[in-house]
Design a protein around this motif. Structure first.
Motif, PDB file in Angstrom:
ATOM      1  N   ALA A   1       1.134  -1.364  -0.034  1.00 52.69           N
ATOM      2  CA  ALA A   1      -0.346  -0.041  -0.239  1.00 52.69           C
ATOM      3  C   ALA A   1       0.677   1.506  -0.161  1.00 52.69           C
ATOM      4  N   THR A   2       2.289   1.307   0.346  1.00 49.32           N
ATOM      5  CA  THR A   2       3.288   1.862   0.119  1.00 49.32           C
ATOM      6  C   THR A   2       4.021   1.833  -1.225  1.00 49.32           C
ATOM      7  N   ASN A   3       4.135   3.653  -2.213  1.00 52.61           N
ATOM      8  CA  ASN A   3       5.022   3.597  -3.353  1.00 52.61           C
ATOM      9  C   ASN A   3       6.353   3.421  -2.902  1.00 52.61           C
ATOM     10  N   PRO A   4       6.908   2.398  -3.598  1.00 46.63           N
ATOM     11  CA  PRO A   4       8.326   1.962  -3.374  1.00 46.63           C
ATOM     12  C   PRO A   4       9.293   2.914  -3.681  1.00 46.63           C
ATOM     13  N   ILE A   5       8.887   4.493  -4.028  1.00 46.07           N
ATOM     14  CA  ILE A   5       9.141   5.803  -5.054  1.00 46.07           C
ATOM     15  C   ILE A   5       9.274   6.214  -3.702  1.00 46.07           C
TER      16      ILE A   5
ATOM     17  N   ILE B   1      18.314  12.912  -5.279  1.00 43.24           N
ATOM     18  CA  ILE B   1      17.180  12.445  -5.944  1.00 43.24           C
ATOM     19  C   ILE B   1      16.513  13.278  -6.236  1.00 43.24           C
ATOM     20  N   LYS B   2      16.418  12.235  -7.681  1.00 48.09           N
ATOM     21  CA  LYS B   2      16.037  12.881  -8.559  1.00 48.09           C
ATOM     22  C   LYS B   2      14.348  12.494  -9.073  1.00 48.09           C
ATOM     23  N   LYS B   3      14.418  14.400  -9.471  1.00 49.60           N
ATOM     24  CA  LYS B   3      13.200  14.551  -9.505  1.00 49.60           C
ATOM     25  C   LYS B   3      12.204  14.588 -10.690  1.00 49.60           C
ATOM     26  N   PRO B   4      11.423  13.657 -10.662  1.00 52.86           N
ATOM     27  CA  PRO B   4      10.659  13.515 -12.420  1.00 52.86           C
ATOM     28  C   PRO B   4      10.010  14.940 -12.345  1.00 52.86           C
ATOM     29  N   LEU B   5       9.835  14.522 -14.001  1.00 49.47           N
ATOM     30  CA  LEU B   5       9.317  16.406 -14.155  1.00 49.47           C
ATOM     31  C   LEU B   5       7.780  16.192 -13.400  1.00 49.47           C
TER      32      LEU B   5
END
Length: 757
Positions: free
Chosen positions: A307-311, A325-329
């Protein structure tokens, strides 16, 4: 035992007490001078090699001064291992020093203790990183996380279907995420079982480590993962202490970024090993409770992970350790990029779009670390990324994928299985790629079979996006931007018992609506080839057909030479709970059934099921061929979906959870006058949002609720002619706990709305 072993012990034995053990017998020996731990094992050459290797490690650890570890003690004959006959069974004996201290399980945990815990484990791994022992390097053992897949054979022992699919999912994730990186992950000999009953504490610091029987040559990151599990899995908040442990470990034995990238999956893998072995142990020896001690806590933690996002978890670890931490667009940038290549006519859900990364069961994970509860998407019928469905597709596509001009077994196997779900008269199937294509084909077949041209449809119905699909979809052709009603289309009134002319849904309204439809049939200047209807009209706002409506209509259509089609693209495969197919609720058997969407759990496939007579008529025409319909991969996936529905009792789940869902919303309706009709069946539900205490649709409020739920990471949608009906058609693995989350948040939203209208 005292008499038996006394001759081999250096000092006089006062008492022997049996201790717990996983697969060997252990004893605490008190002598006049000290205490020892006596460990015994059934004799095998492999066990002898194992404990010899373990002694080798323990001797090496005597120079590790940070904590105490057991010392192999020599028996009176000078050996550290004895092979003796005990009760006529050849048995191996070892003697180890006894280490004093409180178990980690028995003391309260604070930041200082967790820091000491992480520091100690980091130093231990640093000390052992260059130690060599070729027995452990060559050992192929199921408790070594690197060998996770050796535990797959125990999945059958997990009785609960929800738990079993979660375990199987993490097997798949390990194969996908971890194994491709195995050559880059640092390996060394690790303790491999740092748990709350193997760690000793003095003065709020880690003072000792015992039980080295699980030593393994494996990924060093496994040690940290295991330590995190057993220090946190009995806590409500897993992450706070996990971050403390990881940071203090990292300060002594710096982690690589790739190790942090896989840590979430390594934690899950160890938990899976634990629950698989517990299930197996219960099956083999229900009396051995030692193996079941941690099972409940392990399952709870696995449910937390799914229930928790791996990211989210990975980024939390990276942030605490100072990794970039690489930030997505931003989602808006992704949307702009999409519009560079795709037309804007493709709609996007929600005012605040979701940039989704992956999904599992009833959860969707976005690229920013958020988890969304999916109470909306009915296509992943048995859950997003269901491992059995995924595996079926992977295996088949690696073996064969071709078309129906060739013979292959899976086509016949799947067709037979699918048709077994239908009445005996519906015994022929045509496989295609989408519900739209299936409805298109169904109308072609109906016209061919009957030689008639007209088609009767229901108000607000939707049957696809092909030209024929649009022709027969009032939802499309009556739209202000639509093409208008074609001459060959006869539209009949929707038998709606909420806003319609007749509302007594005990069969009375159905009969009256049917009479009106029959009059429309009689008024047609040309004979009708087909009458097509959804059992619950989705785009009308999840409107179930009035009770008793279809039977007289079917009779009238057939009497004038037409056939009856049930569009089960959205309602089929057990979603309605009480029935596997929607037409069953009306007590009728159609001549043709169209299925799609859930048939492949997200894989593009659909089918038309019909009678022998209709198929025979179609045989006289031009060859029917579709490049992809009925291909081996689609058949394997479709078969897996059917098997999952049966194995996990998901039709029953849809009824049980769906009934509960309706009940919870009925309770909300008593509190909030904006909730009008609550309708549908199983996990195909609609909640009509109205102006207070009226039947007047309140589109604005429905959109507000939908978007507010989205901001609370809950996905539902809206439907109906004016888009005022909250629709919820989740994967049919949805649980009562999930329902509670949806209802509780809807309650909060409406409470705030009425306070601040």
């Amino acid at each position: 035992m005292i008499t038996f072993i006394q001759d081999y012990i250096p000092s006089k034995i006062k008492s022997i007490t049996k201790l717990g053990g996983y697969d060997n017998a252990n004893y605490l020996i008190k002598t006049t001078e000290t205490k020892y731990v006596l460990k015994t094992y059934p004799y095998t050459e492999d066990t002898l090699d194992l404990i010899t290797a373990e002694n080798h490690v323990l001797i090496h650890l005597q120079n590790f001064k940070n904590i105490e570890t057991p010392i192999p003690i020599k028996f009176n004959n000078g050996e550290t291992i004895l092979a003796l006959s005990l009760n006529n069974n050849k048995t191996l004996f070892r003697l180890l020093s006894f280490i004093q201290g409180d178990f980690l399980a028995e003391v309260s945990h604070d930041k200082d203790l967790m820091t000491s815990y992480g520091t100690t484990i980091g130093l231990l791994n640093l000390y052992l990183k260059d130690f060599k022992n070729y027995y452990y390097k060559s050992r192929n053992w199921e408790w070594n996380i690197e060998n996770l897949n050796l535990n797959k054979k125990y999945l059958v022992n997990i009785n609960d279907p929800e738990n079993r699919r979660i375990a199987e999912y993490f097997f798949n994730q390990f194969d996908e995420i971890v194994l491709p990186k195995k050559e880059e992950l640092r390996k060394a000999i690790i303790h491999n079982d740092i748990n709350e009953w193997n760690i000793l504490v003095k003065n709020n610091k880690i003072s000792g480590l015992i039980d080295f029987g699980d030593l393994a040559y494996s990924f060093q990151i496994n040690e940290l993962a295991i330590a995190i599990i057993y220090a946190t899995y009995n806590k409500e908040d897993y992450l706070t202490d996990a971050l403390i442990i990881t940071k203090s470990y990292h300060e002594k034995h710096p982690l690589l970024e790739i190790e942090i990238d896989v840590l979430y999956y390594i934690i899950a893998a160890r938990l899976v090993i634990s629950v698989c072995n517990s299930a197996h142990a219960r099956n083999v020896n229900p009396k051995n409770t030692h193996t079941l001690i941690s099972e409940e806590k392990a399952w709870k933690m696995l449910h937390y992970l799914i229930a928790t996002n791996p990211i989210f978890i990975t980024n939390a670890f990276k942030e605490s350790l100072g990794f970039e931490i690489k930030k997505p667009l931003e989602a808006e940038k992704i949307k702009e990029k999409r519009h560079e290549h795709l037309a804007k006519i493709l709609s996007i859900s929600y005012n605040n779009p979701i940039y989704v990364e992956r999904a599992a069961f009833q959860y969707m994970y976005d690229a920013y670390g958020n988890t969304f509860l999916d109470a909306y998407n009915n296509i992943p019928h048995v859950g997003h990324s269901h491992p059995k469905v995924v595996k079926a597709g992977q295996i088949q596509i690696s073996k064969l994928n071709t078309n129906t001009r060739y013979l292959y077994d899976i086509l016949n196997t799947y067709a037979e299985k699918l048709l077994s779900k239908f009445p005996a008269t519906l015994n022929k199937v045509f496989f295609v790629n989408s519900g739209s294509e299936a409805n298109d084909l169904a109308i072609r077949m109906a016209k061919k079979h009957t030689s008639n041209s007209n088609v009767m449809v229901i108000e607000h119905g939707y049957h696809g996006h092909t030209q024929i699909g649009i022709d027969i979809s009032d939802y499309k052709f009556s739209n202000p931007k639509g093409q208008g009603q074609k001459e060959y289309i006869i539209k009949t009134e929707i038998p709606d018992t909420y806003r319609g002319r007749y509302t007594q849904n005990d069969g009375t309204a159905g009969k009256l609506y049917a009479e009106n439809t029959i009059n429309d049939i009689k008024a047609s200047t040309n004979k009708i080839a087909a009458f097509i209807a959804e059992p619950i009209v989705g785009c009308a706002g999840q409107i179930p057909l009035a009770k008793g409506y279809l039977k007289p209509v079917y009779e009238a259509i057939r009497a004038q030479g037409g056939i009856c089609i049930s569009d089960e693209v959205q309602t089929g495969f057990g979603r309605l709970g009480e029935h596997f197919w929607g037409f069953e609720a009306q007590g009728v058997i159609p001549d043709m059934v169209v299925i799609g969407k859930p048939i492949g759990n997200g894989h593009p496939m659909a089918a038309v099921i019909c009678t022998e007579e209709i198929a025979s008529s179609f045989n006289t025409g031009v060859e029917f061929f579709t490049s992809f319909g009925g291909n081996p991969v689609s058949c394997a996936i479709g078969l897996a979906v059917l098997e999952v529905i049966e194995e996990e009792n998901l039709q029953e789940n849809a009824k049980k959870v769906g009934d509960y869902y309706k009940e919870r919303f009925v309770n909300l309706k008593e509190k909030y006058p904006c909730i009008g009709d609550i309708r549908g069946s199983g996990l195909f539900l609609g909640f009509d949002i109205v102006k207070d205490d009226t039947k007047e649709p309140d589109t604005k409020l429905a959109q507000y609720i939908k978007n507010q739920l989205r901001e609370k990471n809950i996905l539902i949608s809206t439907d109906g002619p004016v888009d005022n009906v909250l629709k919820t058609k989740p994967p049919i693995i949805f649980t009562k706990k999930d329902v509670d989350i949806v209802v509780k948040n809807t309650d909060t939203i409406l409470e705030n709305y009425y306070k601040n209208p």
